[in-house]
Write a protein that holds these residues in place. Structure first.
Motif, mmCIF file in Angstrom:
data_model
loop_
_atom_site.group_PDB
_atom_site.id
_atom_site.type_symbol
_atom_site.label_atom_id
_atom_site.label_comp_id
_atom_site.label_asym_id
_atom_site.label_seq_id
_atom_site.Cartn_x
_atom_site.Cartn_y
_atom_site.Cartn_z
ATOM 1 N N VAL A 37 11.966 -9.087 3.665
ATOM 2 C CA VAL A 37 10.895 -8.197 3.690
ATOM 3 C C VAL A 37 11.145 -7.284 5.477
ATOM 4 O O VAL A 37 10.855 -5.692 5.946
ATOM 5 C CB VAL A 37 9.059 -8.758 4.495
ATOM 6 C CG1 VAL A 37 8.332 -7.611 5.370
ATOM 7 C CG2 VAL A 37 8.925 -9.465 3.526
ATOM 8 N N ARG A 66 3.291 -2.666 4.401
ATOM 9 C CA ARG A 66 1.986 -2.427 4.221
ATOM 10 C C ARG A 66 2.551 -2.547 6.341
ATOM 11 O O ARG A 66 1.536 -1.773 6.516
ATOM 12 C CB ARG A 66 1.442 -3.460 4.805
ATOM 13 C CG ARG A 66 -0.560 -4.121 5.020
ATOM 14 C CD ARG A 66 -0.721 -5.144 4.685
ATOM 15 N NE ARG A 66 -0.032 -6.394 5.606
ATOM 16 C CZ ARG A 66 0.268 -6.151 6.350
ATOM 17 N NH1 ARG A 66 -0.622 -5.544 7.183
ATOM 18 N NH2 ARG A 66 1.259 -7.265 7.068
ATOM 19 N N ARG A 67 3.066 -3.000 6.185
ATOM 20 C CA ARG A 67 3.893 -3.111 7.778
ATOM 21 C C ARG A 67 4.663 -1.807 7.922
ATOM 22 O O ARG A 67 4.289 -1.226 9.573
ATOM 23 C CB ARG A 67 5.114 -4.406 7.698
ATOM 24 C CG ARG A 67 4.516 -5.343 7.174
ATOM 25 C CD ARG A 67 5.716 -6.336 7.607
ATOM 26 N NE ARG A 67 4.943 -7.676 7.507
ATOM 27 C CZ ARG A 67 5.963 -9.090 7.519
ATOM 28 N NH1 ARG A 67 6.943 -8.827 8.199
ATOM 29 N NH2 ARG A 67 5.230 -9.956 7.413
ATOM 30 N N GLU A 75 7.631 -8.654 -1.352
ATOM 31 C CA GLU A 75 8.475 -8.406 -0.121
ATOM 32 C C GLU A 75 8.000 -7.555 -0.058
ATOM 33 O O GLU A 75 7.765 -6.729 0.974
ATOM 34 C CB GLU A 75 9.897 -9.000 -0.420
ATOM 35 C CG GLU A 75 10.140 -10.535 0.257
ATOM 36 C CD GLU A 75 9.764 -11.902 -1.241
ATOM 37 O OE1 GLU A 75 10.149 -12.764 -1.280
ATOM 38 O OE2 GLU A 75 9.408 -10.519 -2.326
ATOM 39 N N GLU A 95 4.396 -6.186 0.652
ATOM 40 C CA GLU A 95 3.710 -6.200 2.058
ATOM 41 C C GLU A 95 5.072 -5.810 3.511
ATOM 42 O O GLU A 95 4.363 -5.024 4.783
ATOM 43 C CB GLU A 95 4.698 -7.819 2.747
ATOM 44 C CG GLU A 95 4.407 -8.356 4.157
ATOM 45 C CD GLU A 95 2.914 -7.820 4.391
ATOM 46 O OE1 GLU A 95 2.919 -8.197 5.492
ATOM 47 O OE2 GLU A 95 2.623 -8.405 3.368
#
Length: 358
Positions: free
Chosen positions: A270, A356-357, A350, A353
């Motif tokens: 990630v 999203r980050r 991954e 995510e």
């Protein structure tokens, strides 16, 4: 002692035109016959004596008159093979067998040379003759086994390797090849027995270690397989066997990568994907495409994702990167330019995510 003539005859249609200089390959009639005659005359000049070559519309007749006690032709031919002149070596070996059809050195070397050149049936015939007429000739049964293996005749190959081991239980080459042949037949338990013995007898033979690694991998003993593959890489450095070992290590690591921590995100992946998305934010589609394709090409040659050390460099991006970083860059790159591409590892959770980050 008088010189002794030795004749060889074969059909002109069997002559391989690729042996002639390119301008002569399309010749016909008398011009072609003369070109063939000149070819064989030049071939035999370095070996003393005299070569008399008659070429008709249908037949080539070679009469080579050697000295009373010349150096053995099989030895001269073996030298030519070692120097890479396969055609000359094979021609001399055929002359040697014309003189003595049971010359063990000629049978062995010609069988090996023809096997290397893909002429499996004749190689098997010659090596079978050798094992029959000279059963204790060093390496004969192993060579016969290899020739049969190349032809896909695994039962015959295994039988030949077993005979070699009956004669010498410490024959490492017989152990190595028997183990590989048994593995081909999925007889893995016995294959591993011989392959483990082979790497003891041939500790510096990368092929023996590669065969062992592949058999271990087939049985699911991946930790020991990885050890064997690392040994291949240490012994072969940048050779083709090392490349194959690296590819297999990568596959094991990839399977482990996707199988471990089931149901949980790989935080290291990630983090690298977040970094990749941030890098791409300031890059054009063309720049991302060039970078992604460069990593894909690097991966095709054996990209290791086992090490987390930054050892890889790229033309299209400064710095050094670990194999895992490059894998994440490649995945993110294809998600941008062509999400349909499958790189062999599923990082979809991954990646989601990371989006999203980022």
């Amino acid at each position: 002692m008088a010189d002794i003539p030795h004749d060889i005859r074969f059909a002109l249609t069997e002559f391989d035109r690729s042996q002639l200089p390119e301008p002569q390959r399309e010749l016909h009639g008398e011009a072609f016959q003369e070109a063939v005659r000149e070819y064989f005359t030049k071939r035999f000049q370095p070996y003393g004596g005299a070569a008399h070559i008659a070429v008709s519309e249908e037949l080539v007749i070679l009469r080579w008159t050697g000295k009373a006690e010349p150096a053995p032709l099989a030895s001269q031919a073996a030298d030519q093979l070692r120097e890479g002149d396969t055609d000359k070596g094979i021609a001399l070996l055929r002359v040697a067998l014309q003189r003595d059809p049971n010359d063990p050195d000629a049978l062995y070397n010609l069988g090996m040379a023809l096997g290397d050149r893909g002429e499996a049936n004749e190689a098997i015939r010659l090596l079978h003759q050798l094992t029959t007429s000279h059963p204790h000739y060093p390496g004969a049964n192993v060579a016969l086994g290899v020739a049969n293996a190349r032809a896909g005749k695994w039962d015959d190959a295994i039988a030949a390797f077993r005979v070699a081991l009956e004669r010498d239980a410490h024959d490492g080459l017989a152990r190595k090849n028997l183990g590989a042949a048994l593995a081909q037949m999925d007889l893995l338990e016995e294959a591993l027995e011989h392959l483990k013995a082979a790497v003891v007898l041939l500790q510096d033979d990368p092929e023996a270690w590669l065969n062992l690694g592949m058999a271990l991998e087939q049985t699911g003993v991946t930790a020991e397989a990885e050890t064997a593959y690392r040994r291949v890489i240490a012994l072969d450095k940048t050779g083709s066997l090392a490349e194959r070992a690296e590819q297999r290590l990568t596959r094991i690591s990839s399977e482990r990568f996707t199988g471990e921590d089931s149901g949980e995100l790989r935080e290291d992946a990630v983090a690298h994907l977040v970094d990749a998305l941030k890098r791409f934010a300031s890059m054009t589609d063309g720049q991302v495409r060039d970078l992604t394709f460069e990593i894909a090409m690097l991966g095709s040659k054996g990209l290791s994702i086992r090490s987390r050390e930054p050892v890889h460099t790229l033309r299209n991006l400064p710095g050094k990167f670990s194999g895992l970083e490059l894998l994440c860059l490649e995945y993110a790159g294809f998600q941008r330019i062509d999400p349909s591409v499958d790189i062999g590892i599923d990082l979809s959770a991954e990646y989601a995510e990371a989006e999203r980050r980022a």
